[in-house]
Design a protein around this motif. Structure first.
Motif, PDB file in Angstrom:
ATOM      1  N   LEU A   1       0.830  -1.214   0.000  1.00  0.00           N
ATOM      2  CA  LEU A   1       0.000   0.000   0.000  1.00  0.00           C
ATOM      3  C   LEU A   1       0.856   1.252   0.000  1.00  0.00           C
ATOM      4  CD1 LEU A   1      -2.948  -0.127   2.547  1.00  0.00           C
ATOM      5  CD2 LEU A   1      -3.041   0.364   0.105  1.00  0.00           C
ATOM      6  N   ALA A   2       0.462   2.217  -0.826  1.00  0.00           N
ATOM      7  CA  ALA A   2       1.186   3.485  -0.877  1.00  0.00           C
ATOM      8  C   ALA A   2       0.317   4.624  -0.330  1.00  0.00           C
ATOM      9  CB  ALA A   2       1.629   3.780  -2.308  1.00  0.00           C
ATOM     10  N   GLU A   3      -0.752   4.294   0.369  1.00  0.00           N
ATOM     11  CA  GLU A   3      -1.591   5.311   1.009  1.00  0.00           C
ATOM     12  C   GLU A   3      -2.197   4.694   2.263  1.00  0.00           C
ATOM     13  OE1 GLU A   3      -5.457   6.072  -0.753  1.00  0.00           O
ATOM     14  OE2 GLU A   3      -5.351   4.275  -1.985  1.00  0.00           O
ATOM     15  N   ASP A   4      -2.616   5.573   3.200  1.00  0.00           N
ATOM     16  CA  ASP A   4      -3.445   5.109   4.309  1.00  0.00           C
ATOM     17  C   ASP A   4      -4.867   4.989   3.785  1.00  0.00           C
ATOM     18  OD1 ASP A   4      -1.298   5.190   6.036  1.00  0.00           O
ATOM     19  OD2 ASP A   4      -1.858   7.126   6.928  1.00  0.00           O
ATOM     20  N   VAL A   5      -5.552   3.926   4.155  1.00  0.00           N
ATOM     21  CA  VAL A   5      -6.938   3.737   3.690  1.00  0.00           C
ATOM     22  C   VAL A   5      -7.872   3.863   4.888  1.00  0.00           C
ATOM     23  CG1 VAL A   5      -8.571   2.121   2.656  1.00  0.00           C
ATOM     24  CG2 VAL A   5      -6.236   2.260   1.781  1.00  0.00           C
ATOM     25  N   ALA A   6      -8.808   4.830   4.794  1.00  0.00           N
ATOM     26  CA  ALA A   6      -9.778   5.048   5.869  1.00  0.00           C
ATOM     27  C   ALA A   6     -11.159   4.620   5.384  1.00  0.00           C
ATOM     28  CB  ALA A   6      -9.790   6.518   6.269  1.00  0.00           C
ATOM     29  N   SER A   7     -12.022   4.331   6.316  1.00  0.00           N
ATOM     30  CA  SER A   7     -13.388   3.951   5.954  1.00  0.00           C
ATOM     31  C   SER A   7     -14.263   5.193   5.927  1.00  0.00           C
ATOM     32  CB  SER A   7     -13.943   2.955   6.970  1.00  0.00           C
ATOM     33  OG  SER A   7     -15.241   2.585   6.584  1.00  0.00           O
ATOM     34  N   PRO A   8     -15.041   5.393   4.843  1.00  0.00           N
ATOM     35  CA  PRO A   8     -15.908   6.574   4.790  1.00  0.00           C
ATOM     36  C   PRO A   8     -17.138   6.436   5.696  1.00  0.00           C
ATOM     37  CG  PRO A   8     -16.239   5.216   2.834  1.00  0.00           C
ATOM     38  CD  PRO A   8     -15.127   4.578   3.615  1.00  0.00           C
TER      39      PRO A   8
ATOM     40  N   ARG B   1       1.633  -4.922   3.312  1.00  0.00           N
ATOM     41  CA  ARG B   1       1.604  -5.853   2.179  1.00  0.00           C
ATOM     42  C   ARG B   1       0.157  -6.320   1.999  1.00  0.00           C
ATOM     43  NH1 ARG B   1       5.578  -7.569  -1.315  1.00  0.00           N
ATOM     44  NH2 ARG B   1       7.022  -8.153   0.341  1.00  0.00           N
ATOM     45  N   ILE B   2      -0.322  -6.300   0.753  1.00  0.00           N
ATOM     46  CA  ILE B   2      -1.727  -6.618   0.500  1.00  0.00           C
ATOM     47  C   ILE B   2      -1.899  -8.106   0.244  1.00  0.00           C
ATOM     48  CG2 ILE B   2      -3.731  -6.141  -0.967  1.00  0.00           C
ATOM     49  CD1 ILE B   2      -2.521  -3.378  -1.503  1.00  0.00           C
ATOM     50  N   GLY B   3      -2.549  -8.764   1.187  1.00  0.00           N
ATOM     51  CA  GLY B   3      -2.919 -10.175   1.058  1.00  0.00           C
ATOM     52  C   GLY B   3      -4.423 -10.275   0.884  1.00  0.00           C
ATOM     53  N   PRO B   4      -4.946 -11.482   0.892  1.00  0.00           N
ATOM     54  CA  PRO B   4      -6.388 -11.661   0.690  1.00  0.00           C
ATOM     55  C   PRO B   4      -7.245 -10.899   1.709  1.00  0.00           C
ATOM     56  CG  PRO B   4      -5.235 -13.753   0.490  1.00  0.00           C
ATOM     57  CD  PRO B   4      -4.212 -12.761   0.949  1.00  0.00           C
ATOM     58  N   ALA B   5      -6.884 -10.920   2.988  1.00  0.00           N
ATOM     59  CA  ALA B   5      -7.700 -10.226   3.985  1.00  0.00           C
ATOM     60  C   ALA B   5      -7.670  -8.709   3.757  1.00  0.00           C
ATOM     61  CB  ALA B   5      -7.218 -10.556   5.399  1.00  0.00           C
ATOM     62  N   GLN B   6      -6.514  -8.211   3.293  1.00  0.00           N
ATOM     63  CA  GLN B   6      -6.405  -6.765   3.036  1.00  0.00           C
ATOM     64  C   GLN B   6      -7.254  -6.391   1.818  1.00  0.00           C
ATOM     65  OE1 GLN B   6      -3.684  -8.762   3.893  1.00  0.00           O
ATOM     66  NE2 GLN B   6      -3.964  -7.964   5.960  1.00  0.00           N
ATOM     67  N   ILE B   7      -7.304  -7.255   0.817  1.00  0.00           N
ATOM     68  CA  ILE B   7      -8.185  -6.989  -0.325  1.00  0.00           C
ATOM     69  C   ILE B   7      -9.641  -7.012   0.156  1.00  0.00           C
ATOM     70  CG2 ILE B   7      -9.038  -7.959  -2.512  1.00  0.00           C
ATOM     71  CD1 ILE B   7      -6.180  -8.592  -3.244  1.00  0.00           C
ATOM     72  N   GLY B   8      -9.937  -7.913   1.094  1.00  0.00           N
ATOM     73  CA  GLY B   8     -11.290  -7.972   1.658  1.00  0.00           C
ATOM     74  C   GLY B   8     -11.690  -6.670   2.323  1.00  0.00           C
ATOM     75  N   ILE B   9     -10.822  -6.131   3.165  1.00  0.00           N
ATOM     76  CA  ILE B   9     -11.217  -4.896   3.874  1.00  0.00           C
ATOM     77  C   ILE B   9     -11.231  -3.700   2.918  1.00  0.00           C
ATOM     78  CG2 ILE B   9      -8.923  -4.390   4.827  1.00  0.00           C
ATOM     79  CD1 ILE B   9     -12.338  -3.653   6.461  1.00  0.00           C
ATOM     80  N   LEU B  10     -10.380  -3.711   1.874  1.00  0.00           N
ATOM     81  CA  LEU B  10     -10.461  -2.625   0.881  1.00  0.00           C
ATOM     82  C   LEU B  10     -11.862  -2.607   0.254  1.00  0.00           C
ATOM     83  CD1 LEU B  10      -6.974  -2.992  -0.836  1.00  0.00           C
ATOM     84  CD2 LEU B  10      -7.792  -0.972   0.414  1.00  0.00           C
ATOM     85  N   ALA B  11     -12.340  -3.779  -0.158  1.00  0.00           N
ATOM     86  CA  ALA B  11     -13.691  -3.865  -0.704  1.00  0.00           C
ATOM     87  C   ALA B  11     -14.709  -3.512   0.376  1.00  0.00           C
ATOM     88  CB  ALA B  11     -13.944  -5.268  -1.259  1.00  0.00           C
TER      89      ALA B  11
END
Ligand code: AMP
Ligand code: MG
Length: 394
Positions: free
Chosen positions: A33-40, A149-159
C-alpha cells in the motif's frame, strides 16, 4: 576486499522505491500500500441482527415463556423500516437492520419458530445478538496503513470499505539472465561439457518469493555482444535485472566485459564465502539497477539473500536491511577462511543448527537440503561444536 555490510549499504543507497500506481483491488495482491486507507462510513454501517430470530423489546421477554404477535419480517437488505411498538415482535434475519424500538434479538432456537405468533422460551437481555454500528470500524478510521503488504484479507477490507481502486507500490519486475556457454536448458539433452542451467529458475523463484515479479530471460553464451543485446532488449520491461555468471577472474567473463566500459556498474570482491565476485550498478537510460551475481549456484543464491532481497524491499517501499538472524548452537565444528564472512548451509531445528555435508559453492543439492545459513564472522576461522552462532533462517 569490501565488507558485506558496505556492499549492502551501497546497494540500498542506490535503489529507490517504485513510483506509486493506482490499481484495481483485484490486481493488488502482493503489492504494498502506498496510502493510508480510511473507511468513509462506520462498519457495520447500521445496527443489525447477528442471528436469525426475532427483534424484540427486551422488556417484553423478561418473563418467559411469553407468546407475542409477529408483525412481519425484516430480511437482509431491507431499508425504510417501521418502528416496533410495545408488545410486538418481528422476524429478523442475520445482517438485517434492527427496527427502531427493538433492543434485542431472540435467536430462533429459543422459540417455537412461529410466523403469526411466536412463543419465546428464554429471556434476551438488552443488546442480545445485535451487531452495533461501528463496532468493527468507526467512520474515518484508518483500516490499512501505507507500507502494508496486500494479502487476501487486506483486499477484503479494501472492498469492505467501498474501495474499487487503491494506490500501491507495484511488485518490481525483475528480469533474470544467466550467462555461460556451458549451459543447456533443462528438458533438453545435455551436450558434452555442459550442465543444465539452474540459476535463472532459482533466482526468478526467489524474486517471486520476495514479493516481486520474476521473469526468466533464459541464458546467453559467453559472448559480451550477445549478452548486451539481450540485456538491452530486456531493459524495457525491467525495474531491476539480475544476471548470473561471467563476473569472476577468468577469461570469457561476458558480464564484466560488457558492463565495465559503461562505468555505471562496479565489479568488486566482497569479503564473503560463497559469493566473493559481485557487481552492482545501473544500466540503460532509466538507470535500472543491475545485480551481477556470481555463477556458482550457491553463490548466486546467497548473494540474492544478502543483497537483492533487501533491495527489492526498498523498491517496494518497505524497511530494508540485512536479513534477520536468530541464535543457535552448532552441532559440529565449522571452519571459515580468515577475513571473509562465511554463510554455511545448514539445517536449523529449534535452537540447534547442523551444517549440511557439501559446503562447495557448486553443491546445489546440499543447498536444497538446507533451511538456514550459519554466519561465521570475518575474524573467526573455526568454531567448536557447541558454539553459539548467528543463523539466517531461509
Ligand atoms: P562463472 O561465474 O560464470 O564463472 O560460473 C561459475 C560456475 O557456476 C561455473 O562452474 C558455471 O558452470 C556455473 N554456473 C554459471 N551459471 C550457471 C547457471 N545459470 N546454472 C548453473 N550453473 C551455473
Ligand atoms: Mg561463466
Amino acid at each position: 576486499m569490501k565488507p558485506v555490510d558496505r556492499h549492502l549499504a551501497d546497494i540500498l543507497a542506490t535503489v529507490r522505491p517504485l513510483a506509486p500506481l493506482e490499481v484495481e483491488i483485484e490486481s493488488a495482491l502482493g503489492a504494498v500500500l502506498a496510502e493510508d486507507v480510511a473507511s468513509p462510513v462506520p462498519l457495520p454501517p447500521f445496527d443489525n441482527s447477528a442471528m436469525d430470530g426475532y427483534a424484540v423489546r427486551a422488556g417484553d421477554v423478561a418473563a418467559v415463556p411469553v407468546t407475542l404477535p409477529v408483525i412481519g419480517d425484516v430480511a437482509a437488505g431491507d431499508g425504510g423500516l417501521n418502528a416496533l411498538g410495545p408488545g410486538l415482535v418481528t422476524r429478523i434475519m442475520t445482517g438485517a437492520p434492527l427496527p427502531a424500538g427493538a433492543d434485542a434479538v431472540v435467536p430462533v432456537e429459543w422459540t417455537d419458530g412461529g410466523t403469526a405468533r411466536v412463543r419465546i422460551d428464554r429471556p434476551a437481555p438488552p443488546g442480545n445478538a445485535i451487531r452495533r454500528a461501528g463496532e468493527d470500524v468507526r467512520a474515518g478510521d484508518v483500516v490499512l496503513r501505507e507500507g502494508a503488504r496486500i494479502g487476501p484479507a487486506q483486499i477484503g477490507i479494501l472492498a469492505g470499505v467501498g474501495r474499487r481502486r487503491v494506490l500501491v507500490r507495484p511488485r518490481p519486475r525483475v528480469v533474470v539472465l544467466s550467462t555461460g556457454a556451458e549451459l543447456s536448458e533443462p528438458g533438453t539433452p545435455l551436450g558434452a561439457g555442459h550442465i543444465w542451467e539452474s540459476n535463472s529458475f532459482m533466482l526468478a523463484a526467489a524474486v517471486r518469493e520476495a514479493g516481486a515479479e520474476g521473469f526468466r530471460a533464459g541464458s546467453v553464451t559467453d559472448d559480451p555482444k550477445e549478452f548486451m543485446d539481450t540485456l538491452d532488449a530486456q531493459l524495457l520491461r525491467a525495474d531491476a535485472v539480475i544476471t548470473s555468471g561471467g563476473v569472476s577472474m577468468g577469461a570469457y567473463e561476458p558480464v564484466k566485459e560488457a558492463l565495465s566500459p559503461l562505468g555505471t556498474v562496479t565489479f568488486e570482491k566482497v569479503a564473503m564465502q560463497p559469493g566473493m565476485p559481485q557487481g552492482f550498478g545501473v544500466v540503460g537510460p532509466d538507470r535500472v539497477p543491475i545485480f551481477t551475481l556470481p555463477g556458482n549456484p550457491v553463490s548466486s543464491f546467497v548473494s540474492f539473500v544478502l543483497f537483492v532481497k533487501p533491495a527489492l524491499r526498498t523498491m517496494q517501499g518497505l524497511p530494508a536491511g540485512p536479513p534477520a538472524t536468530v541464535r543457535a548452537t552448532v552441532t559440529a565444528p565449522v571452519r571459515s577462511p580468515a577475513g571473509k564472512r562465511s554463510y554455511l548451509r545448514a539445517v536449523l531445528t529449534g535452537e540447534t543448527v547442523a551444517p549440511v555435508a557439501g559446503q562447495g559453492s557448486h553443491q546445489l543439492a546440499a543447498l536444497a537440503t538446507a533451511n538456514a545459513l550459519i554466519v561465521v564472522p570475518e575474524d573467526e576461522t573455526s568454531l567448536p561444536e557447541g558454539a553459539e552462532v548467528e543463523v539466517i533462517p531461509l
